[in-house]
Enzyme design. Structure first.
Site, PDB file in Angstrom:
ATOM      1  N   GLY A  88       5.438   6.575  -0.452  1.00  0.00           N
ATOM      2  CA  GLY A  88       6.289   5.629  -0.809  1.00  0.00           C
ATOM      3  C   GLY A  88       5.680   4.423   0.075  1.00  0.00           C
TER       4      GLY A  88
ATOM      5  N   THR B 249       0.726  -1.171  -0.021  1.00  0.00           N
ATOM      6  CA  THR B 249       0.057   0.054  -0.253  1.00  0.00           C
ATOM      7  C   THR B 249       0.871   1.308   0.132  1.00  0.00           C
ATOM      8  OG1 THR B 249      -1.720  -1.319   1.323  1.00  0.00           O
ATOM      9  CG2 THR B 249      -1.833   1.077   1.067  1.00  0.00           C
ATOM     10  N   ASP B 250       0.711   2.020  -0.934  1.00  0.00           N
ATOM     11  CA  ASP B 250       1.190   3.398  -1.161  1.00  0.00           C
ATOM     12  C   ASP B 250       0.742   4.611  -1.004  1.00  0.00           C
ATOM     13  OD1 ASP B 250       3.038   5.658  -1.691  1.00  0.00           O
ATOM     14  OD2 ASP B 250       3.958   4.601  -3.280  1.00  0.00           O
ATOM     15  N   PHE B 251       0.343   5.331  -0.176  1.00  0.00           N
ATOM     16  CA  PHE B 251      -0.465   6.633   0.047  1.00  0.00           C
ATOM     17  C   PHE B 251       0.187   7.822  -0.677  1.00  0.00           C
ATOM     18  CE2 PHE B 251      -1.848   3.779   3.449  1.00  0.00           C
ATOM     19  CZ  PHE B 251      -3.315   3.679   3.020  1.00  0.00           C
ATOM     20  N   GLY B 252       1.144   7.628  -1.286  1.00  0.00           N
ATOM     21  CA  GLY B 252       1.992   8.682  -1.830  1.00  0.00           C
ATOM     22  C   GLY B 252       3.252   9.057  -1.385  1.00  0.00           C
TER      23      GLY B 252
END
Length: 104
Positions: free
Chosen positions: A50, A45-48
């Protein structure tokens, strides 16, 4: 054992007299609970910002003896988060046989 009718009756009964389960009402002493799912790729999961370098489940639903298990960052590895009381941690640290086993 469960039928559509029994389930509907349970839901109607709960609506009239709701009961919220708490760890004290469900678990006995000398027990532990695991949670999480191997199907959820927590490290993917990458929320922006990294990819995560570590994952924790947060403060909700914590009680002595709860263990949360995540698939690890490396293929085939496992991350384990244990919620244990300070007294239990001290007892584990004082147990020579246990410490010999986990430090090998």
């Amino acid at each position: 054992m469960h039928t559509k009718e029994k389930f509907r009756n349970y839901l109607e009964s709960w609506r009239e007299n709701p009961k919220i389960l708490t760890p004290d009402g469900v678990f006995t002493s000398n027990s532990f609970v695991t949670s999480s799912s191997p199907r959820y790729n927590v490290y993917g999961t990458d929320f922006g910002w990294g990819r995560p370098i570590a994952v924790r489940s947060g403060p909700g639903n914590k009680f002595d003896g709860k263990i949360t298990i995540f698939p690890g960052a490396k293929q085939g590895s496992v991350d384990i988060e244990a919620c244990l009381s300070p007294e239990l941690l001290q007892a584990m640290g004082d147990d020579a046989e246990f410490m010999d086993t986990v430090l090998c």
